[in-house]
Scaffold this motif. Structure first.
Motif, short mmCIF file in Angstrom:
data_model
loop_
_atom_site.label_atom_id
_atom_site.label_comp_id
_atom_site.label_asym_id
_atom_site.label_seq_id
_atom_site.Cartn_x
_atom_site.Cartn_y
_atom_site.Cartn_z
N LYS A 166 -64.79 -19.66 17.40
CA LYS A 166 -65.54 -19.57 18.55
C LYS A 166 -67.17 -19.61 18.53
CE LYS A 166 -63.80 -19.10 22.04
NZ LYS A 166 -63.17 -20.19 23.03
N SER A 174 -61.82 -12.23 25.01
CA SER A 174 -60.78 -11.38 24.47
C SER A 174 -61.31 -10.93 23.11
CB SER A 174 -59.53 -12.17 24.26
OG SER A 174 -59.54 -13.21 23.53
N HIS A 214 -66.76 -28.90 20.25
CA HIS A 214 -65.49 -29.41 19.48
C HIS A 214 -65.33 -31.13 19.51
CE1 HIS A 214 -63.74 -25.53 18.90
NE2 HIS A 214 -64.02 -25.22 20.22
N THR A 240 -59.21 -20.85 25.95
CA THR A 240 -60.09 -21.48 27.17
C THR A 240 -59.45 -23.10 27.20
OG1 THR A 240 -61.73 -22.30 25.66
CG2 THR A 240 -62.09 -20.14 26.58
N SER A 241 -58.93 -23.66 26.16
CA SER A 241 -58.37 -25.11 25.83
C SER A 241 -59.57 -25.92 25.30
CB SER A 241 -57.73 -25.62 27.15
OG SER A 241 -58.97 -26.03 28.04
N GLY A 242 -60.82 -25.05 24.80
CA GLY A 242 -61.61 -25.93 24.49
C GLY A 242 -61.37 -26.55 23.06
N LEU A 273 -54.88 -16.56 23.08
CA LEU A 273 -54.28 -17.69 23.48
C LEU A 273 -53.68 -17.26 25.01
CD1 LEU A 273 -52.05 -18.86 20.63
CD2 LEU A 273 -54.23 -19.61 21.28
N PRO A 327 -58.16 -20.23 13.72
CA PRO A 327 -59.16 -19.77 14.68
C PRO A 327 -59.96 -18.64 13.80
CG PRO A 327 -57.33 -20.11 16.18
CD PRO A 327 -56.67 -20.20 14.77
N ASP A 328 -59.08 -17.69 13.02
CA ASP A 328 -60.05 -16.65 12.53
C ASP A 328 -59.24 -16.02 11.29
OD1 ASP A 328 -57.97 -15.18 14.04
OD2 ASP A 328 -59.43 -14.19 15.14
N1 PMP Z 1 -57.16 -18.04 18.68
C1 PMP Z 1 -58.12 -17.01 18.94
C2 PMP Z 1 -57.96 -16.00 17.74
C3 PMP Z 1 -59.03 -17.15 19.61
O1 PMP Z 1 -60.02 -16.21 19.87
C4 PMP Z 1 -59.32 -18.25 20.44
C5 PMP Z 1 -60.16 -18.05 21.51
N2 PMP Z 1 -59.76 -17.43 22.80
C6 PMP Z 1 -58.17 -19.28 20.28
C7 PMP Z 1 -57.18 -19.07 19.50
C8 PMP Z 1 -58.01 -20.39 21.42
O2 PMP Z 1 -59.50 -21.18 21.19
P1 PMP Z 1 -59.95 -21.96 22.78
O3 PMP Z 1 -60.39 -20.97 23.39
O4 PMP Z 1 -60.67 -23.19 22.07
O5 PMP Z 1 -58.47 -22.62 23.26
#
Ligand code: PMP
Length: 325
Positions: free
Chosen positions: A58, A86, A169, A194-196, A229, A300-301
């Motif tokens: 993020k 979140s 992205h 967010t689907s970003g 998600l 993602p993390d």
């Molecule tokens: N995994 C985690 C741990 C996140 O914090 C997020 C962001 N909400 C996502 C996946 C999904 O990323 P995006 O918002 O780009 O769809």
């Protein structure tokens, strides 16, 4: 070139030697052990997004949103940045805004992990905790309400509808994956929050490498344990969500994601969060149907923010008490 460099010619607001300059250009790592049952010519690669300075994927959209808001004159005139999150997006906002002297207010579901809430506090963000039963949608509604009520106090970043989210992205994650695979990627898999991540990276890959198949995944039920998600059919649909690009998402069960999160730690040395486990479940499903190919997904993390999730880790404790002799 980093995400930040793209705009530096237009603005000197964020100094070139700042933390923000280290967003993006994360490693792309091959999975070697959880993939052992795949045909030899099928490879799975993961984008290690916890290498970003704020600790998650993020950082990319947060930085792009903040930068564009400063360039447009929306932020930096004493207004507070307001959004719902979140957790991870809030941590990224709070990280970069602390360095820029911009105050931050976040609507966060009270069910967000205690580590996330503690980190947001540490970074000095003002938190408004919303009903845990309403999940991320409850936080969205609270942020909308505050933005409408106090337009002079807040600038509403609105990550769900802000085009700078997916564009981050498109500008960074997509080109990095194309470059790091030498254009050899065949499938891109990502989860939907967010689907970003999916929309921006997918759009870039579809344009530049049209042979690449892009596959989204989501939790299999409205109430799930995949923090970050969204189960789209039952949630407020983000404005940046592109149905034509997403198609029919794969569905991933929370239990399967938990199991894979633990396997990634123990078999690959990848200590990651639960949505990363879910991403690898989805990537392996796609990979198992191929004879050859290079499947790329996004982790993602890292796992630190989930350590208080007793259900996840305790059932799999590997401690041993030596008998007294
Ligand atoms: N995994 C985690 C741990 C996140 O914090 C997020 C962001 N909400 C996502 C996946 C999904 O990323 P995006 O918002 O780009 O769809």
């Amino acid at each position: 070139m980093t995400l930040l460099d793209l705009k530096l010619t237009e603005s000197n607001t964020i100094p070139l030697d700042s933390l923000a300059c280290h967003v993006g250009n994360t490693p792309l790592l091959p999975l070697r052990r959880v993939t052992l049952r795949l045909p030899p010519r099928v490879k799975v690669f993961v984008k290690a997004e916890w290498f970003n300075p704020g600790g998650s994927v993020k950082d990319r959209p947060a930085l792009n949103i903040i930068q564009n808001a400063i360039l447009n004159g929306d932020l930096g005139r004493g207004k507070r940045l307001l959004d719902s999150t979140s957790g991870n997006m809030g941590i990224s906002y709070a990280t970069f805004c602390a360095a820029l002297g911009i105050p931050v207010t976040l609507a966060v579901p009270a069910s967000a992990s205690s580590e996330r809430i503690a980190m947001l506090n540490a970074l000095g963000a003002e938190l408004i905790l919303t009903d845990p039963l309403e999940g991320s949608d409850g936080a969205i509604l609270k942020a909308r309400e505050l933005a409408a009520e106090f337009p002079d106090k807040f600038w509403y970043a609105n990550q769900y509808d802000n085009e700078s989210n997916w564009q981050a992205h498109y500008l960074s994650t997509g080109p990095e994956i194309a470059r790091q695979t030498n254009g050899q990627i065949t499938h891109f898999v990502a989860g939907l929050g967010t689907s970003g991540t999916f929309v921006g990276t997918g759009r870039y890959l579809n344009e530049r490498l049209p042979q690449v198949k892009t596959i989204a995944f989501q939790p299999d039920a409205p109430f799930h344990g995949l923090e970050g998600l969204k189960h789209m059919p039952s949630a407020i649909k983000p404005g940046i969500y592109d149905e034509s690009l997403v198609g029919t998402p794969l569905e991933v069960r929370t239990e399967a994601a938990h199991e894979m999160t633990i396997r990634l730690a123990r078999e690959e040395g990848l200590f990651v969060g639960i949505s990363s486990g879910a991403a690898v479940v989805a990537a392996l499903k796609i990979a198992s149907e191929l004879d050859e190919g290079a499947v790329v997904t996004v982790l993602p993390d890292a796992g630190y923010k989930y350590l208080s999730d007793k259900k996840l880790w305790e059932g799999s404790l590997r401690t041993q008490t030596f008998p007294d002799v």
